[in-house]
Design a protein around this motif. Sequence first.
Motif, PDB file in Angstrom:
ATOM      1  N   LEU A 208       6.697  56.550  27.679  1.00 51.62           N
ATOM      2  CA  LEU A 208       6.889  58.000  27.669  1.00 51.62           C
ATOM      3  C   LEU A 208       8.252  58.325  27.080  1.00 51.62           C
ATOM      4  CD1 LEU A 208       6.124  60.924  28.717  1.00 51.62           C
ATOM      5  CD2 LEU A 208       7.379  60.315  30.784  1.00 51.62           C
TER       6      LEU A 208
ATOM      7  N   VAL B 186       1.765  47.276  24.465  1.00 52.55           N
ATOM      8  CA  VAL B 186       2.938  47.690  25.233  1.00 52.55           C
ATOM      9  C   VAL B 186       2.578  48.401  26.525  1.00 52.55           C
ATOM     10  CG1 VAL B 186       3.309  49.994  24.240  1.00 52.55           C
ATOM     11  CG2 VAL B 186       5.275  48.612  24.935  1.00 52.55           C
TER      12      VAL B 186
ATOM     13  N   GLY C 271       9.246  46.812  26.531  1.00 50.89           N
ATOM     14  CA  GLY C 271       8.492  47.487  25.488  1.00 50.89           C
ATOM     15  C   GLY C 271       9.098  48.790  25.009  1.00 50.89           C
ATOM     16  N   ILE C 272      10.089  49.310  25.700  1.00 49.37           N
ATOM     17  CA  ILE C 272      10.717  50.570  25.261  1.00 49.37           C
ATOM     18  C   ILE C 272      11.605  50.279  24.059  1.00 49.37           C
ATOM     19  CG2 ILE C 272      12.251  52.464  25.922  1.00 49.37           C
ATOM     20  CD1 ILE C 272      11.652  51.838  28.838  1.00 49.37           C
TER      21      ILE C 272
ATOM     22  N   LEU D  17      13.517  57.759  27.925  1.00 51.08           N
ATOM     23  CA  LEU D  17      12.441  56.863  27.519  1.00 51.08           C
ATOM     24  C   LEU D  17      11.991  56.062  28.726  1.00 51.08           C
ATOM     25  CD1 LEU D  17      14.634  57.037  25.003  1.00 51.08           C
ATOM     26  CD2 LEU D  17      13.011  55.491  23.955  1.00 51.08           C
ATOM     27  N   VAL D  18      10.698  55.998  28.930  1.00 54.88           N
ATOM     28  CA  VAL D  18      10.152  55.290  30.086  1.00 54.88           C
ATOM     29  C   VAL D  18       9.052  54.344  29.618  1.00 54.88           C
ATOM     30  CG1 VAL D  18       8.932  55.580  32.284  1.00 54.88           C
ATOM     31  CG2 VAL D  18      10.580  57.298  31.554  1.00 54.88           C
ATOM     32  N   GLY D  19       9.033  53.145  30.148  1.00 57.37           N
ATOM     33  CA  GLY D  19       7.955  52.228  29.786  1.00 57.37           C
ATOM     34  C   GLY D  19       8.059  50.941  30.573  1.00 57.37           C
ATOM     35  N   ARG D  20       7.169  50.027  30.263  1.00 48.31           N
ATOM     36  CA  ARG D  20       7.185  48.750  30.963  1.00 48.31           C
ATOM     37  C   ARG D  20       8.392  47.939  30.510  1.00 48.31           C
ATOM     38  NH1 ARG D  20       2.382  47.852  33.609  1.00 48.31           N
ATOM     39  NH2 ARG D  20       0.842  49.404  33.001  1.00 48.31           N
TER      40      ARG D  20
ATOM     41  N   TYR E  85       8.316  49.909  36.164  1.00 46.27           N
ATOM     42  CA  TYR E  85       8.755  50.629  34.962  1.00 46.27           C
ATOM     43  C   TYR E  85      10.273  50.658  34.830  1.00 46.27           C
ATOM     44  CZ  TYR E  85       4.170  52.059  33.482  1.00 46.27           C
ATOM     45  OH  TYR E  85       2.889  52.039  32.998  1.00 46.27           O
TER      46      TYR E  85
ATOM     47  N   ALA F 290       4.425  43.857  27.277  1.00 48.65           N
ATOM     48  CA  ALA F 290       5.470  44.780  26.848  1.00 48.65           C
ATOM     49  C   ALA F 290       6.542  44.032  26.052  1.00 48.65           C
ATOM     50  CB  ALA F 290       6.082  45.468  28.065  1.00 48.65           C
TER      51      ALA F 290
ATOM     52  N   THR G  91       1.906  51.847  28.534  1.00 45.04           N
ATOM     53  CA  THR G  91       2.255  53.251  28.345  1.00 45.04           C
ATOM     54  C   THR G  91       3.761  53.448  28.277  1.00 45.04           C
ATOM     55  OG1 THR G  91       0.236  53.993  29.414  1.00 45.04           O
ATOM     56  CG2 THR G  91       2.038  55.567  29.323  1.00 45.04           C
TER      57      THR G  91
END
Lengths: 445, 445
Positions: free
Chosen positions: B304, B300, A142-143, A305-308, A290, A314, B302
């Motif tokens: 960051l 998505v 998802g990022i 950038l951090v995300g699932r 993550y 995601a 969360t």
Amino acid sequence: MEQKKQSKQVIRIGLLGFGTVGQGVWKHLQGNDSALERRLGVKLELVRAAVSDLKKKREVRVPASRLTDDPYAVVDDPSIDIVCELIGGTKLARTLTLRALKAGKIVVSANKALICKHGEEIFSAARRAGTHYFFEASVAGGIPIIKTLREGLVANRFSLIYGILNGTSNYILTRMEREGLSFPDILDDARSLGYVEADESLDLDGWDAAHKAVILAYLAHGRWVKLKEMLVEGIRGITQYDIAYARELGCKIKLLAVISRDFSTNCLSVRLHPALISKRELMASVDEVYNGVSLTGDVVGTTLLVGRGAGQDATSSAVISDIADAVYLLKGVPAPFICEEDEDVYAALGAEVELAGPEAIRSAYYLRLRVKDQPGVLARVTDVISREGLSIATMTQHQEAGEGTATLLFTTHQSNEKVVSATLKSLKRLGSVLETPFLLRIFNP
Amino acid sequence: MEQKKQSKQVIRIGLLGFGTVGQGVWKHLQGNDSALERRLGVKLELVRAAVSDLKKKREVRVPASRLTDDPYAVVDDPSIDIVCELIGGTKLARTLTLRALKAGKIVVSANKALICKHGEEIFSAARRAGTHYFFEASVAGGIPIIKTLREGLVANRFSLIYGILNGTSNYILTRMEREGLSFPDILDDARSLGYVEADESLDLDGWDAAHKAVILAYLAHGRWVKLKEMLVEGIRGITQYDIAYARELGCKIKLLAVISRDFSTNCLSVRLHPALISKRELMASVDEVYNGVSLTGDVVGTTLLVGRGAGQDATSSAVISDIADAVYLLKGVPAPFICEEDEDVYAALGAEVELAGPEAIRSAYYLRLRVKDQPGVLARVTDVISREGLSIATMTQHQEAGEGTATLLFTTHQSNEKVVSATLKSLKRLGSVLETPFLLRIFNP
């Protein structure tokens, strides 16, 4: 393509594959249709999904008329504008992708293995057909890393891109760190949660993250790196000794993709391996499933950038953002991005680059040795290490009571792969060293 | 615009303002020109920069012929395709922006105050003129948050967007946390480093971050929130008592923008205030001048994003990414994004939303009271607190030896603004309470 570049009220989408991601895309396109369609100014019609087994029970209910077991009924349907290739694998997926592109369709894909192996051919096929291939979902779920790299940070040249690109191995390492359990114990749990791919080597030996690193390296530097040109190491060998000692050093162990470029020499290095990383780095706190990507550009500095990184939702988010981009293309809305079809751009970028092989890696190192617990062993080991030119920074020894063995943990100052591998070889030849020494790099961004 | 949508070899850029950001843009466009021009497939020509003082010494050297003290010589130059408005302020900047848009030019801006105040008018002017207004640099500097929100995460509806949007206040809070020094001490340092805007209230009272929150709220929810409709509090009142107690609670204090939407009631809340946030949240580790934005989307999960929120280079990176987007538009490359000119989209989005005022905020709270150090005072204070309906979670007392005073620090369970402000009023009326009680919210994403 030209005739499609007029305003269009209905955009027709076909899916290849209706597994986790395919069902997620369907679900979210249906669920969100009013908001998304309003945003895009079109009606999105999910025409058909090709599945391998028509009778399989699925989480998402779809009328039987919209399923087919013939993928060519998607790829060859002239009414379909956008094909989402979500079957994975590199054979049938390649054939279908090339065929869809040749027919002028836009293809959206989450298939990192396919891009890593056949990206060059696919991008060139898209260019020849005057269409587009989108693949945001292929890296870091998802990022929106691909959009960020190509558009948001377009002003930059990237000296370092590194990160955690495989959620499963990050999940395992996080639980090993938090619970003190062994790799096999946590792996069993991860398997039963369905977190591990059917081909376990993708997650556990680093190949999945390596595929993603190859894609990021191409986008940033225009060079297709082959997996065999890279250092690729997974997480299977990591024990609680390593995790505990990393903690003592103020570090965590993370499976990191590292894409570094020295602009003075134009050397590019792409690698994938577990590494100790200081807890002072935000990346060290990217835990569980993550993903995190850190980009250091010459203009912007460092952005994280951090995300699932995986999972139905995601990945669907990324696929749908590609569908949105495709819709804009089909509507002929002029708007920005660099296409992978701009082969010249990437060819020119890539021509500047010299690939540095694994032997060129410079790093501080961590070593674990299991030895006989006898007088003189430590002296012999440290003697070998220093004779090979490796400088010890820290050392600790754990005696395994009753077994007559000890585990030695070292860190070294900055050195290189040649020195460290020669050292490992010499250590292995010592009679007092009981197992192949285990090595981790210490990453210092 | 239509006539520009052909392939074009030279794109001509004019700058309004040649301060820190203007010079940065000039420097990086010059410095990177070969790589960037190759990527964009055009030649970028920096035609002219409008300055207020032609004689001022500048870090970046530019031929005198390329500087003008007449901003209309940029805005009215028919050869200029893209105008970068980097003068700041909301009066002249508004006039020049509207004039450039009316002339069909694309305008790129970093001016959050202008967008916050006149965004509706500007977007509508761009739409009427068939041109575009880009403003990636207006929020979170080098972090491509606007592109991420509008394109990368287009599949999502955002229940929560929160983050650190002002680098200066984050720098001050970080140093207060690390060094144990007072707000005025660190402020002096920050001033001498040039980190504080000329109008200090922008950084210290939260207005700069509030402007950015308004922009993000509009992009996510289609509703222009007025500053006076928001709770906006800065960091001036924070002391070491607060920071130390936050630490005891496992928290840090950060100046947070919070944009939350409840999709069941469609209530939107936009606010800006310092808050305690658990160190378990990655956001709490976004320190120094860095900005961080966390987006929680229904698809998505969360995501960051962390990066430099201000400064010449980071802001230039964002301005240049907008210039790149503008170049694609001018070249007529059909590609994806949602324009602010899609007024209908945002109007429809905004129509769904009910704005919840500050009184609707629900939170746990932190209270600091300076009281007379006398028997019975604590009992009176806690009695008032519980009579007002606030439930105490933790309490600690610091006696100020020799002064006959004590400082009481409380945290409460979940409550709301009405209850807490009534409590503060009642506490203030107590003879034993020596100063206006100080309040922070505890943010739990």
